[in-house]
Design a protein around this motif. Structure first.
Motif, short mmCIF file in Angstrom:
data_model
loop_
_atom_site.label_atom_id
_atom_site.label_comp_id
_atom_site.label_asym_id
_atom_site.label_seq_id
_atom_site.Cartn_x
_atom_site.Cartn_y
_atom_site.Cartn_z
N UNK A 1 0.83 -1.21 0.00
CA UNK A 1 0.00 0.00 0.00
C UNK A 1 0.86 1.25 0.00
N UNK A 2 1.93 1.24 0.77
CA UNK A 2 2.85 2.37 0.78
C UNK A 2 3.47 2.58 -0.61
N UNK A 3 3.89 1.50 -1.24
CA UNK A 3 4.47 1.60 -2.59
C UNK A 3 3.43 2.11 -3.59
N UNK B 1 3.56 5.37 -5.85
CA UNK B 1 3.34 5.23 -7.29
C UNK B 1 2.24 6.17 -7.77
N UNK B 2 1.12 6.19 -7.07
CA UNK B 2 -0.01 7.04 -7.47
C UNK B 2 0.35 8.52 -7.38
N UNK C 1 -11.43 2.17 4.29
CA UNK C 1 -11.00 3.45 3.73
C UNK C 1 -10.07 3.22 2.54
N UNK C 2 -9.08 2.33 2.71
CA UNK C 2 -8.14 2.08 1.61
C UNK C 2 -8.79 1.28 0.48
N UNK C 3 -9.89 0.61 0.77
CA UNK C 3 -10.61 -0.14 -0.25
C UNK C 3 -11.53 0.76 -1.07
N UNK C 4 -12.14 1.76 -0.43
CA UNK C 4 -13.20 2.52 -1.08
C UNK C 4 -12.92 4.02 -1.16
N UNK C 5 -12.43 4.64 -0.07
CA UNK C 5 -12.45 6.09 0.04
C UNK C 5 -11.14 6.80 -0.21
N UNK C 6 -10.04 6.10 -0.42
CA UNK C 6 -8.81 6.84 -0.66
C UNK C 6 -8.88 7.55 -2.01
N UNK C 7 -7.95 8.44 -2.26
CA UNK C 7 -8.01 9.30 -3.43
C UNK C 7 -8.10 8.51 -4.74
N UNK C 8 -7.18 7.59 -4.95
CA UNK C 8 -7.21 6.72 -6.12
C UNK C 8 -7.20 5.27 -5.64
N UNK C 9 -8.11 4.47 -6.17
CA UNK C 9 -8.18 3.06 -5.78
C UNK C 9 -7.84 2.22 -7.00
N UNK C 10 -6.75 1.49 -6.92
CA UNK C 10 -6.34 0.59 -7.99
C UNK C 10 -6.92 -0.81 -7.74
N UNK C 11 -6.89 -1.64 -8.76
CA UNK C 11 -7.38 -3.01 -8.60
C UNK C 11 -6.56 -3.76 -7.54
N UNK D 1 -5.29 -2.44 -4.88
CA UNK D 1 -5.82 -2.00 -3.59
C UNK D 1 -7.04 -2.82 -3.20
N UNK D 2 -7.91 -3.04 -4.15
CA UNK D 2 -9.14 -3.79 -3.90
C UNK D 2 -8.81 -5.22 -3.48
N UNK D 3 -7.91 -5.86 -4.19
CA UNK D 3 -7.56 -7.25 -3.88
C UNK D 3 -6.90 -7.36 -2.51
N UNK D 4 -5.90 -6.51 -2.27
CA UNK D 4 -5.19 -6.56 -0.98
C UNK D 4 -6.13 -6.28 0.18
N UNK D 5 -6.98 -5.28 0.05
CA UNK D 5 -7.89 -4.92 1.14
C UNK D 5 -8.97 -5.98 1.34
N UNK D 6 -9.44 -6.59 0.26
CA UNK D 6 -10.46 -7.64 0.39
C UNK D 6 -9.91 -8.85 1.15
N UNK D 7 -8.68 -9.23 0.85
CA UNK D 7 -8.07 -10.35 1.57
C UNK D 7 -7.90 -10.00 3.05
N UNK D 8 -7.46 -8.78 3.33
CA UNK D 8 -7.28 -8.36 4.72
C UNK D 8 -8.62 -8.34 5.46
N UNK D 9 -9.67 -7.83 4.83
CA UNK D 9 -10.99 -7.82 5.45
C UNK D 9 -11.50 -9.24 5.71
#
Length: 129
Positions: free
Chosen positions: A23-25, A29-30, A90-100, A102-110
């Protein structure tokens, strides 16, 4: 103590290190590739570091509570799981730019948060009785 819960705490600790670094990387990148507003970059980074502190505390309390079979640390870990899950959303839905990614990493964590929560509730119920 619950062996499956302890294993899940360990696996989640390893996965969270990967999640944090990825996520930091991606934030870096973004900020380089997209027109990332400077006023949103700092809050995203601050929230990521707050999440890391919450996660370390949550895993420590959960592991300690599970190994010592005490309800209080496990209960605190369960409460901190809610905070970590909200930051993950927040990192899955509300951050400024959400990449695919981000969605995969956050879904696994959730998913792991949900599984841990169920196992923590079962462990607390077993310790109380």
């Amino acid at each position: 103590s619950s062996v499956s819960l302890q294993i899940l705490f360990y696996v989640n600790g390893i996965y969270y290190i990967f999640y944090f670094l990825a996520t930091l990387a991606m934030i870096v990148y973004k900020s380089q590739v997209f027109s990332y507003p400077d006023s949103f970059l700092a809050p995203d980074l601050v929230l990521l570091f707050i999440m890391a502190i919450l996660e370390a505390l949550r895993l420590y309390l959960g592991s300690k509570g599970n190994l010592t079979e005490e309800e209080a640390p496990l209960g605190l870990s369960l409460v901190l799981t809610v905070g970590s899950a909200l930051l993950c959303v927040y990192f899955l839905v509300w951050q400024t730019y959400v990449l695919k990614a981000d969605v995969i990493l956050s879904a696994v964590l959730l998913f792991t948060y949900g599984l841990e929560s169920v196992l923590e509730i079962v462990a607390i119920a077993a310790f109380v009785s």
